[in-house]
Write a protein that holds these residues in place. Structure first.
Motif, PDB file in Angstrom:
ATOM      1  N   LEU A   1      20.381  25.305-113.430  1.00 31.67           N
ATOM      2  CA  LEU A   1      19.909  24.388-112.390  1.00 31.67           C
ATOM      3  C   LEU A   1      18.398  24.214-112.460  1.00 31.67           C
ATOM      4  O   LEU A   1      17.867  23.133-112.230  1.00 31.67           O
ATOM      5  N   LYS A   2      17.710  25.278-112.810  1.00 34.55           N
ATOM      6  CA  LYS A   2      16.251  25.189-112.926  1.00 34.55           C
ATOM      7  C   LYS A   2      15.882  24.191-114.021  1.00 34.55           C
ATOM      8  O   LYS A   2      14.988  23.364-113.870  1.00 34.55           O
ATOM      9  N   ASN A   3      16.610  24.252-115.137  1.00 33.28           N
ATOM     10  CA  ASN A   3      16.313  23.325-116.232  1.00 33.28           C
ATOM     11  C   ASN A   3      16.711  21.893-115.892  1.00 33.28           C
ATOM     12  O   ASN A   3      16.068  20.943-116.320  1.00 33.28           O
ATOM     13  N   ALA A   4      17.806  21.742-115.149  1.00 33.07           N
ATOM     14  CA  ALA A   4      18.374  20.407-114.950  1.00 33.07           C
ATOM     15  C   ALA A   4      17.772  19.667-113.774  1.00 33.07           C
ATOM     16  O   ALA A   4      17.877  18.447-113.693  1.00 33.07           O
ATOM     17  N   THR A   5      17.172  20.404-112.834  1.00 37.29           N
ATOM     18  CA  THR A   5      16.755  19.775-111.580  1.00 37.29           C
ATOM     19  C   THR A   5      15.303  19.356-111.630  1.00 37.29           C
ATOM     20  O   THR A   5      14.451  20.094-112.103  1.00 37.29           O
ATOM     21  N   LYS A   6      15.023  18.164-111.167  1.00 35.16           N
ATOM     22  CA  LYS A   6      13.639  17.734-111.068  1.00 35.16           C
ATOM     23  C   LYS A   6      13.170  17.976-109.635  1.00 35.16           C
ATOM     24  O   LYS A   6      13.922  17.765-108.699  1.00 35.16           O
TER      25      LYS A   6
ATOM     26  N   VAL B   1      10.495  10.888-111.362  1.00 36.96           N
ATOM     27  CA  VAL B   1       9.733  11.955-110.711  1.00 36.96           C
ATOM     28  C   VAL B   1       8.619  11.380-109.840  1.00 36.96           C
ATOM     29  O   VAL B   1       8.361  11.846-108.731  1.00 36.96           O
ATOM     30  N   ASP B   2       7.956  10.333-110.326  1.00 39.65           N
ATOM     31  CA  ASP B   2       6.841   9.771-109.565  1.00 39.65           C
ATOM     32  C   ASP B   2       7.188   8.435-108.912  1.00 39.65           C
ATOM     33  O   ASP B   2       6.302   7.754-108.398  1.00 39.65           O
ATOM     34  N   GLY B   3       8.449   8.041-108.958  1.00 40.75           N
ATOM     35  CA  GLY B   3       8.863   6.815-108.294  1.00 40.75           C
ATOM     36  C   GLY B   3       8.431   5.539-108.979  1.00 40.75           C
ATOM     37  O   GLY B   3       8.620   4.445-108.447  1.00 40.75           O
ATOM     38  N   ARG B   4       7.844   5.664-110.172  1.00 39.55           N
ATOM     39  CA  ARG B   4       7.339   4.490-110.872  1.00 39.55           C
ATOM     40  C   ARG B   4       8.137   4.243-112.152  1.00 39.55           C
ATOM     41  O   ARG B   4       8.678   5.169-112.743  1.00 39.55           O
ATOM     42  N   ALA B   5       8.141   2.958-112.564  1.00 42.94           N
ATOM     43  CA  ALA B   5       8.690   2.632-113.883  1.00 42.94           C
ATOM     44  C   ALA B   5       7.713   3.160-114.926  1.00 42.94           C
ATOM     45  O   ALA B   5       6.499   3.089-114.744  1.00 42.94           O
ATOM     46  N   GLN B   6       8.248   3.700-116.005  1.00 44.01           N
ATOM     47  CA  GLN B   6       7.420   4.384-116.990  1.00 44.01           C
ATOM     48  C   GLN B   6       7.109   3.497-118.186  1.00 44.01           C
ATOM     49  O   GLN B   6       7.940   3.311-119.062  1.00 44.01           O
ATOM     50  N   LEU B   7       5.898   2.950-118.209  1.00 48.16           N
ATOM     51  CA  LEU B   7       5.479   2.234-119.413  1.00 48.16           C
ATOM     52  C   LEU B   7       5.320   3.252-120.545  1.00 48.16           C
ATOM     53  O   LEU B   7       5.721   3.019-121.673  1.00 48.16           O
ATOM     54  N   PHE B   8       4.723   4.358-120.223  1.00 47.72           N
ATOM     55  CA  PHE B   8       4.505   5.461-121.168  1.00 47.72           C
ATOM     56  C   PHE B   8       5.426   6.591-120.728  1.00 47.72           C
ATOM     57  O   PHE B   8       5.361   7.011-119.573  1.00 47.72           O
ATOM     58  N   VAL B   9       6.301   7.047-121.625  1.00 50.15           N
ATOM     59  CA  VAL B   9       7.257   8.093-121.258  1.00 50.15           C
ATOM     60  C   VAL B   9       6.721   9.425-121.756  1.00 50.15           C
ATOM     61  O   VAL B   9       6.621   9.652-122.963  1.00 50.15           O
TER      62      VAL B   9
END
Lengths: 895, 276
Positions: A321-326, A672-680
């Motif tokens: 769960l630690k690995n899978a959860t953000k 994670v930050d609620g934004r679309a990721q231009l840079f992943v």
């Protein structure tokens, strides 16, 4: 899937096909929409009737191109150049939707100083772990011996990237609860900083110009500019553009990066989450979406939860769960979905005390996807094989290897409505049944209307279908097979004391049908399966099937009080009487009462972005979801993809968990930050940004970078998987594959009314090449690669056109449909015989859309050029112990 | 009230759902599995057991020309259900009639298979169904269900589109129109279809697309076609006659000449043999 997933948060089409009618412009690329999705294409036609501009970019002029306003040819395998040049053009000419980009994407985030771009490193990103010279496989790697997708536990694997340098520059931000600070990416909202994402993007694609497009793609500069202007003119507050793609984009060794390039472009154009916008990923088969949701993928559990892996530190539930959860974003809820899934599997046997029976879940130990498994099978490493509604002997890559592999099995079970080439592999040309030890079982299956159940289409829509007729003879549903297997395995394992067998005995398996007739046939209750998928509010001691159903995934808990077979589908059967997948009330907008879409019946994802940061529609014309201050909630014709009562002005709560960490104007709630990721920042294996790499087989050296191919692409360097060298003079033509409207495969080849429409395998050849090769229309022609040769009828057509590339190169492309096999009324050689195994590193998708070949007039003389190689054992030093592929690595152009 | 088809070729995506829906509804056999080399058209023509046929006409531009200049015409062809039908005029048994929907219909239980209708159709639509295809079950797989007497069930007789007479009688629209995903095939009241089609020509003109209606007020001797088309190129491009001619049109001249010749010969004979 991860192209969209890493960019926006979910790996699925971001909109629904009906919404295409609202587009002002539609770019169809990597798809032959009218031919492969003719019914959905209606909505493109509706858009066209309303004045929308339809653009089709494709190596061939197809039935889709015939209906498009703008058609542009492209060399198969070069779409990243084309789309990258559009990105560059939009940035340089300031035609991107700036307000949207600043508010809703990570354009303003600062990339860390350690990041090295392909412009600095000859086509590599920083952090590449080189492949040592002479390294040809991974079987020499330590005691685990296996290369998996996550190798942090065993040191960086050769041919992969360590992604530490792809992270953002972080700063300490005070927590909302006042208890210290939390790290967040640093930003420059003025977009001036050289390391802010948009400037990194600008620099990364600076050399992707209209001239480069002409040189690399062979697309005329005028066509490119016409398309660039059409996209820019139609991507504003008042107008939106939609993209539609299919496997023409995904079936490449850079397939995921293709989708990333399109995602970046749509983010810059401000079309995501808006009516008539979005990215319509057109999934192929009627239930392929369902097949990845539930899933049949080896590395994921239902609802895109990760499969536990022996290669990560996750032997306990807590570690997993630690690995899978953000910590932030919707995936903070992961534990609720995992524990509910375990309760669905193990019922009362799953308790907090025993980690909800987590130990009984299988763990993956490498790449167990189709291609490596096929190779392992060929080397004798697979005992048994269930082949259900699949036909690898005919539609597989390196089809000869696939067929030879079947001879190495101890047993195989084929479940199909037809005797396929796979079921008949032992009768194929050149096979000697007396030398084949495989025990073969053929179980006839019921076809679609002979059983009830759901299908999930490209709209993420669950639609239930009823049983209309009895299947013939002994045919049974596919569900029967698994239901019966489960019952019998449980009975066999009941007395076992071996700890590893206990899991099977503990499985809940209560699917007995209420219908006497179905029960007598051994068929399970589809209704019970669906209800378990939806989920129950469980009570210890009470049979799960008697419990109340959950209303949706928001009700799922991590304390063992809920069970749910697939969280994303939860809500489809909220009570015993309701099956929302069966509802059929449609309307002219989102048709919320027709079927059930995941998640939570949302039809268009990310629809918060259809309103501006203040919650007002960007324009009246493009109104969709909007904030109603008086009502205190989001309104509109669709289910809001946002907490329904969260104000657009809600402040972000740094340090809070879940989506409380996001503000009211962060539309991409899964991120994670609620934004679309231009840079992943690190989730993809081949780069935070897309870069043009040539396909494994190519007619030119990469004109853009010294690094020729995707350095992380996976391949098998062995005698039975030979591929054509780049720029090989023996194989100077590009070969691309596709499908026809008239056929799927064996199912349609046996239908006379379909077989007569396209009765034979043909190859589409341009007139100039035909003359050169003395091939006339209708003649037999043989197509040759290093892997083999096949014959087809020549269809000489001006719809195929030679392309003029840079340095005066003139390149011919040959097209050949993938639908044929040796059985049926319409027959032909199998194209898969020509295509070597090679995969993208993220999802192991194969490269089928662009290889190289030569052609000659006349029929083939041999069955496969390398038949004797394939039937012979591959030398043991070329085999891997797991069928595992190895990475391509650095490639500066040496042959 | 006349019922018919308006087939708008600018909406056709060449999917051939119409061909398959028609064959499935009418339980017609496949016509064989020959690769034609003719673009994507392997069924090649309307015939006794192909009552919808999609034509593909490639008009490609040279490789150096702007790519958008390429054209690929796609058109779902069908029996025209002419208001002056050549097949009906030629039929000696009265098998071919105009039904209550004003469509041209071959009564399968009356037709004697003489074949006079075949050369009489200016569009080459109707043909005789080969016995072998039915009696030997060649290329034919049926689920064993039968429809009512409106369906072709035996070999040896003439066959063509019935405008789904059996479906119309129970209030359904024809199978091809039902299946067409883009509504290229539109079924309805012919007068209303004419209005719709004329507006469509105007709309297309506004978009810079030149089109016209084939089979509406053309003055051809076949009269208005109850199954008419919107085309963007000359009829010849689609293998349609520029100006379809009803065969009986030629007959007037023939009969007149024959009558004049008979009169003239009678007069001459009278003159020669009067002395005897």
């Amino acid at each position: 899937m991860p192209g969209l997933g890493t960019s926006f948060g979910r790996g699925g089409a971001t909109t629904y096909v009906q919404d295409l009618r609202n587009a002002d412009c539609i770019l169809i690329e990597g798809s032959n929409f009218a031919e492969c999705h003719p019914v959905a294409f209606r909505f493109v036609m509706m858009a066209k009737e309303r004045g929308a501009k339809i653009i089709h970019v494709d190596p061939r002029f197809t039935r889709t191109s015939a209906l498009a306003d703008i058609y542009a040819p492209i060399r198969s395998g070069t779409d990243i150049v084309f789309l990258g040049a559009l990105i560059s053009w939009m940035i340089e000419n300031e035609r991107y939707f700036r307000e949207y980009v600043v508010a809703y994407t990570n354009a303003s985030f600062l990339v860390g100083e350690a990041f090295g771009d392909t412009e600095d490193l000859d086509g590599l990103f920083s952090g590449f772990n080189d492949v040592p010279p002479g390294h040809s496989g991974d079987h020499d790697r330590g005691s685990m011996g296996m290369m998996g997708k996550d190798d942090n536990a065993h040191g960086p694997a050769p041919g992969t990237y360590t992604t530490d340098s792809w992270q953002f520059e972080m700063e300490d931000v005070p927590r909302a609860d006042g208890d210290g600070t939390v790290k967040k990416p640093k930003r420059d909202e003025t977009l001036q900083h050289p390391r802010c994402v948009i400037n990194v993007l600008r620099r990364h694609f600076a050399r992707y110009t209209p001239e480069l497009v002409e040189d690399v793609c062979g697309t005329p500069r005028e066509s490119f500019l016409e398309i660039a202007n059409a996209l820019a003119d139609n991507s504003t507050r008042e107008r939106t553009t939609a993209f539609a793609y299919a496997v023409g984009w995904t079936q490449h060794t850079v397939g995921v990066q293709y989708i990333r390039t399109a995602s970046i472009l749509q983010m810059l154009l401000g079309n995501m989450g808006r009516p008539g916008g979005g990215i319509m990923a057109l999934r192929g088969h009627a239930n392929i979406q369902g097949a990845t949701d539930i899933p049949t993928l080896y590395d994921s559990l239902p609802g895109y939860l990760p499969m536990p892996s022996a290669l990560r530190e996750e032997q306990t539930l807590a570690e997993y769960l630690k690995n899978a959860t953000k910590p932030t974003g919707w995936w903070a809820n992961t534990p609720k979905y995992v524990i509910s899934l375990l309760k669905a599997y193990y019922g009362d046997a799953a308790t907090a005390e025993n980690d909800y029976a987590f130990e009984y879940l299988p763990q993956i130990s490498g790449d167990h996807s189709a291609l490596p498994t096929q190779v392992l099978m060929k080397d004798g490493g697979v005992k048994g094989y269930f082949v259900i509604g699949q036909n690898p002997a005919s539609s597989g890559l390196n089809a000869e290897l696939a067929r030879a592999a079947l001879e190495r099995l101890e047993w195989m079970v084929v479940v199909d409505g037809y005797e396929t080439e796979t079921a008949a592999f032992w009768q194929r040309e050149g096979a000697d049944p007396s030398k084949i030890g495989t025990e073969l079982f053929f179980l006839p299956s019921a076809v679609i209307l002979e059983k009830e159940g759901t299908m999930v289409n490209t709209n993420r829509l669950l639609q239930f279908h009823d049983k209309a007729v009895e299947p013939a003879g002994d045919a049974r549903s596919d569900l029967y097979l698994f239901h019966q297997l489960g019952l019998r395995l449980k009975a066999l394992y009941e007395k076992s004391t071996d700890p590893k067998d206990r899991g099977i005995g503990l499985l809940t398996w209560d699917y007995t049908s209420d219908d006497e007739h179905e029960r007598a046939k051994g068929e399970p209750s589809v209704r019970r399966v669906l209800q378990e998928i939806n989920g129950y509010l469980v009570k210890p001691g009470e049979p799960m099937t008697e419990c109340e159903q959950v209303p949706g995934f928001a009700a799922l808990k991590d304390d063992g009080s809920t069970a749910c077979g697939c969280w994303i589908y939860s809500g489809v059967a909220p009570d015993k009487a309701t099956n929302r997948a069966r509802s059929r009330r449609g309307d002219d907008i989102a048709s919320l009462d027709w079927g059930f879409a995941w998640p939570a019946n949302r039809r268009m994802l990310y629809n918060r972005a259809s309103a501006d940061p203040d919650g007002k529609p960007w324009s009246e014309r493009k109104k969709y979801i909007y904030w109603d201050e008086a009502a205190g909630k989001w309104m509109g014709p669709d289910v809001p993809d946002f907490p329904v009562d969260k104000s657009p002005h809600a402040q972000a709560q740094p340090g809070a968990s879940g989506i409380d960490a996001h503000s009211g104007s962060d539309p991409f709630i899964m991120q994670v930050d609620g934004r679309a990721q231009l840079f992943v920042a690190g989730a993809l294996k081949d780069g935070p940004l897309p870069a043009h790499y040539e396909p494994l087989e190519s007619v030119v050296r990469n004109p853009v970078y010294k690094q020729h191919n995707n350095p992380t692409l996976r391949e098998w360097d062995r005698d039975d998987n030979r591929y054509n060298a780049p720029e090989s003079p023996d194989f100077p033509y590009v070969l691309t594959t596709y499908r026809l409207t008239e056929h799927s495969g064996i199912m349609t080849r046996y239908v006379p009314w379909l077989a007569e429409l396209q009765p034979a395998l043909f190859a589409e050849i341009d007139p100039e090449l035909a003359v050169q090769k003395h091939v006339r229309n209708g003649d037999w022609v043989t197509i040759v690669t290093k892997l083999g040769e096949i014959e087809a009828r020549a269809l000489v057509s001006g719809r195929m056109r030679p392309l003029r590339l840079g340095k005066g190169r003139r390149v011919h492309q040959v097209g050949i449909p993938y639908n044929y096999g040796t059985l049926g009324h319409a027959t032909g050689d199998t194209v898969g015989q020509l295509i070597p195994l090679a995969m993208d590193p993220n999802v192991s998708i194969h490269e089928a859309k662009t290889i190289t070949c030569t052609i000659r007039a006349g029929r083939r003389s041999t069955y496969a050029a390398a038949t004797d190689i394939v039937d012979r054992d591959v030398p043991s030093d070329q085999r891997t112990t797991t069928g595992e592929s190895h990475p391509h690595g650095r490639d500066n152009g040496a042959v | 009230m006349s019922k018919g088809f308006f087939t708008d070729t600018t909406l056709c995506i060449g999917c051939k759902a119409c061909e398959v829906a028609c064959k499935q509804w009418n339980q017609l056999p496949a016509d064989g599995y020959e690769f034609s080399g003719n673009s994507y058209d392997n069924t090649m023509a309307l015939g006794a057991t192909t009552w919808r046929h999609v034509a593909f006409i490639e008009q490609t531009a040279p490789p150096e020309a702007p790519p958008s200049l390429n054209k690929w015409l796609m058109m779902s062809d069908v029996c025209k259900h002419c208001t002056h039908a050549g097949c009906m005029e030629a039929c000696p048994t009265g098998a071919i009639v105009r039904n209550e929907f004003d469509d041209v219909y071959i009564q399968p239980d009356v037709c004697n298979g003489c074949g006079y209708c075949v050369p009489s159709c200016p569009f080459g639509v109707v043909d005789l169904i080969s016995h072998a295809d039915y009696t030997e079950g060649r290329h034919f797989e049926s689920d064993g269900r039968t429809h009512d007497d409106a369906t072709q069930t035996t070999g040896g007789i003439a066959g063509k589109c019935t405008l789904c007479y059996d479906r119309q009688k129970v209030g359904f629209i024809p199978a091809c129109a039902k299946a067409c995903p883009t509504e290229s095939i539109q079924f309805g009241d012919v007068a209303e279809l004419h209005e719709r089609a004329k507006k469509r020509v105007e709309t297309l003109a506004e978009r810079g697309v030149d089109s016209y209606l084939y089979g509406v007020d053309s003055g051809a001797s076949t009269g208005n076609l109850n199954a008419f088309f919107l085309l963007t190129e000359a009829p010849g491009a689609y293998n349609l006659p520029e100006r379809p001619v009803l065969p009986s049109t030629h007959q007037r001249a023939g009969y007149t000449s024959a009558a004049l010749a008979a009169a003239a010969l009678t007069a001459i004979g009278f003159a020669i043999f009067r002395r005897a």
